[in-house]
Structures are given as C-alpha cells and as structure tokens.
Design an enzyme around this catalytic site. Structure first.
Site, PDB file in Angstrom:
ATOM      1  N   ARG A  54       0.818  -1.214   0.000  1.00 42.96           N
ATOM      2  CA  ARG A  54       0.000   0.000   0.000  1.00 42.96           C
ATOM      3  C   ARG A  54       0.847   1.258   0.000  1.00 42.96           C
ATOM      4  O   ARG A  54       0.417   2.306  -0.492  1.00 42.96           O
ATOM      5  CB  ARG A  54      -0.963  -0.022   1.201  1.00 42.96           C
ATOM      6  CG  ARG A  54      -2.162  -0.904   0.964  1.00 42.96           C
ATOM      7  CD  ARG A  54      -3.025  -0.996   2.189  1.00 42.96           C
ATOM      8  NE  ARG A  54      -2.666  -2.090   3.054  1.00 42.96           N
ATOM      9  CZ  ARG A  54      -3.014  -2.194   4.330  1.00 42.96           C
ATOM     10  NH1 ARG A  54      -3.720  -1.248   4.895  1.00 42.96           N
ATOM     11  NH2 ARG A  54      -2.650  -3.246   5.030  1.00 42.96           N
TER      12      ARG A  54
ATOM     13  N   GLU B 153       1.628  -9.439  14.569  1.00 45.22           N
ATOM     14  CA  GLU B 153       0.792  -9.948  15.660  1.00 45.22           C
ATOM     15  C   GLU B 153       0.930 -11.468  15.749  1.00 45.22           C
ATOM     16  O   GLU B 153       1.062 -12.031  16.835  1.00 45.22           O
ATOM     17  CB  GLU B 153      -0.663  -9.539  15.404  1.00 45.22           C
ATOM     18  CG  GLU B 153      -1.541  -9.737  16.611  1.00 45.22           C
ATOM     19  CD  GLU B 153      -2.951  -9.233  16.366  1.00 45.22           C
ATOM     20  OE1 GLU B 153      -3.213  -8.711  15.262  1.00 45.22           O
ATOM     21  OE2 GLU B 153      -3.785  -9.394  17.273  1.00 45.22           O
TER      22      GLU B 153
HETATM   23  C1  PRP Z   1       0.291  -2.491   6.669  1.00 39.46           C
HETATM   24  C2  PRP Z   1       0.435  -1.030   6.330  1.00 39.46           C
HETATM   25  C3  PRP Z   1       1.820  -0.692   6.822  1.00 39.46           C
HETATM   26  C4  PRP Z   1       2.012  -1.648   7.999  1.00 39.46           C
HETATM   27  C5  PRP Z   1       1.943  -0.918   9.303  1.00 39.46           C
HETATM   28  O1  PRP Z   1       0.967  -3.235   5.687  1.00 39.46           O
HETATM   29  O2  PRP Z   1       0.327  -0.842   4.913  1.00 39.46           O
HETATM   30  O3  PRP Z   1       2.809  -0.976   5.839  1.00 39.46           O
HETATM   31  O4  PRP Z   1       0.937  -2.609   7.922  1.00 39.46           O
HETATM   32  O5  PRP Z   1       2.006  -1.826  10.379  1.00 39.46           O
HETATM   33  P1  PRP Z   1       3.086  -1.779  11.495  1.00 39.46           P
HETATM   34  O6  PRP Z   1       3.361  -0.335  11.833  1.00 39.46           O
HETATM   35  O7  PRP Z   1       2.422  -2.495  12.645  1.00 39.46           O
HETATM   36  O8  PRP Z   1       4.300  -2.495  11.024  1.00 39.46           O
HETATM   37  P2  PRP Z   1       0.802  -4.805   5.494  1.00 39.46           P
HETATM   38  O9  PRP Z   1       2.029  -5.473   6.042  1.00 39.46           O
HETATM   39  O10 PRP Z   1      -0.516  -5.239   6.075  1.00 39.46           O
HETATM   40  O11 PRP Z   1       0.820  -5.081   3.942  1.00 39.46           O
HETATM   41  P3  PRP Z   1       0.354  -4.326   2.623  1.00 39.46           P
HETATM   42  O12 PRP Z   1       0.848  -2.922   2.642  1.00 39.46           O
HETATM   43  O13 PRP Z   1       1.054  -5.158   1.585  1.00 39.46           O
HETATM   44  O14 PRP Z   1      -1.153  -4.400   2.542  1.00 39.46           O
HETATM   45 MG    MG Z   2       1.984  -1.952   4.140  1.00 43.88          MG
END
Ligand code: PRP
Ligand code: MG
Length: 174
Positions: free
Chosen positions: A62, A99
């Site tokens: 994202r 988590e």
């Molecule tokens: C989500 C979001 C951030 C991260 C934040 O990404 O886009 O990159 O979590 O979480 P944190 O501060 O607890 O590390 P995710 O890993 O879900 O993957 P994506 O961006 O590929 O959807």
């Molecule tokens: Mg992410």
C-alpha cells in the site's frame, strides 16, 4: 470542506475486517477522490520542501500507492522496499514481528548512493515494526533517513516509540 476534513472524511471504517472486533481503516475512498489524493501528496511534499530529499522509499504494497506520486512531485528517485523474494538482485533484509509470526522486507544493496537523503513513505504507521525495518534497511544501504511520512498513524499502538528520534509526519492521527 477543508483539506484535513476531506482527507478524514474519505477514510472509511470497515468493522470486523480482517477479523471480528477489528475496525479497518480503508483508504480506497480517499484514493478514488482526486482532490483528496492530490492533497495528500502535496501535503507530504510541502511538509519537507522540494530539494530536501534525494530518494523516496515506498513500502510494498500500500505504501507504493502514496510514495510513487510523492517521488514524482519531489523530483526525487523512487526505491521500492519489497516483501522477501520479490526483488531480483542482491538485497539486504530485515525481519520484524507481526501480531502472529514475522515478516521480512528487502531492499537492493545498490539502491542508494552514500549520503542520499531518504524519506520513507507508507500508508499507515501502526506498531512501527514495518517502518523501523525499512529505516534499518536504508541505513544499511548507506542512505540518510530524513523522515517518515504516513497518511495515517494509529497512535494507540505507539509505533513512534520504536522509531527513536526519527522525524515522523502523519496527516491523520487516530
Ligand atoms: C500495513 C500497512 C503498513 C504496515 C503498518 O501493511 O500498509 O505498511 O501494515 O504496520 P506496522 O506499523 O504495525 O508495522 P501490510 O504489512 O498489512 O501489507 P500491505 O501494505 O502489503 O497491505
Ligand atoms: Mg503496508
């Protein structure tokens, strides 16, 4: 509606996603609104100022959506930090806790010129594990991390506490 309110208004709460009891902050309505999306990009660039950054790091997946137009508007290069196994050449990798389980992200070893001023951009700062690992990757690659900009900060998860004295800029804090 002023820009701050518009941005907040375009982030949608989705209850019970990805699991019961969790309220997911969905940015897709914001991305679909060209005024709100452009406002996010402009606000990040104006906060730091054009000419202050050499490279923008975007974090898969994202983070790429926000980071790429920010790089263009800055007149800066774009460097992808990707989940393990997606980058073709030699990489540095960092593993951090989720988590449940762990995640590993990578960057190409030659992504930065020593001393590059690097701004990390992601959509959300939650526990801070992703941002911290990304900052560690940039430093290992010889870059100088000048800050982290995120669209949204989930302050109740205290992600900033993991990031030392890094300059953290968030457009929306919940
Ligand atoms: C989500 C979001 C951030 C991260 C934040 O990404 O886009 O990159 O979590 O979480 P944190 O501060 O607890 O590390 P995710 O890993 O879900 O993957 P994506 O961006 O590929 O959807
Ligand atoms: Mg992410």
């Amino acid at each position: 509606m002023d820009l701050d309110r518009l941005i907040q208004d375009r982030i949608r709460d989705v209850p019970d996603y990805p699991k019961p009891g969790v309220v997911f902050k969905d940015i897709t309505p914001l991305l679909a609104d060209h005024v709100a999306f452009a406002g996010v990009v402009d606000t990040i660039v104006n906060h730091h100022g054009r000419g202050t950054v050499d490279k923008i790091v975007g974090i898969e997946a994202r983070g790429f959506i926000v980071a790429a137009p920010v790089a263009y508007h800055f007149g800066a290069g774009f460097v992808p930090v990707r989940k393990k196994g997606k980058l073709p050449a030699r990489t540095y990798e960092e593993t951090y806790d989720l988590e449940y389980g762990t995640e590993t992200i990578e960057v190409h070893v030659d992504a930065f010129t020593p001393g590059d001023r690097v701004l990390i951009v992601d959509d959300v700062l939650a526990t801070g594990g992703t941002a911290r690992a990304a900052a560690d990757l940039v430093r290992r690659g010889g870059g100088n991390v000048v800050g982290l900009s995120v669209l949204m900060e989930l302050s109740f998860l205290h992600g900033r506490d993991k990031l030392g004295n890094l300059d953290v800029h968030s457009l929306v804090t919940v």
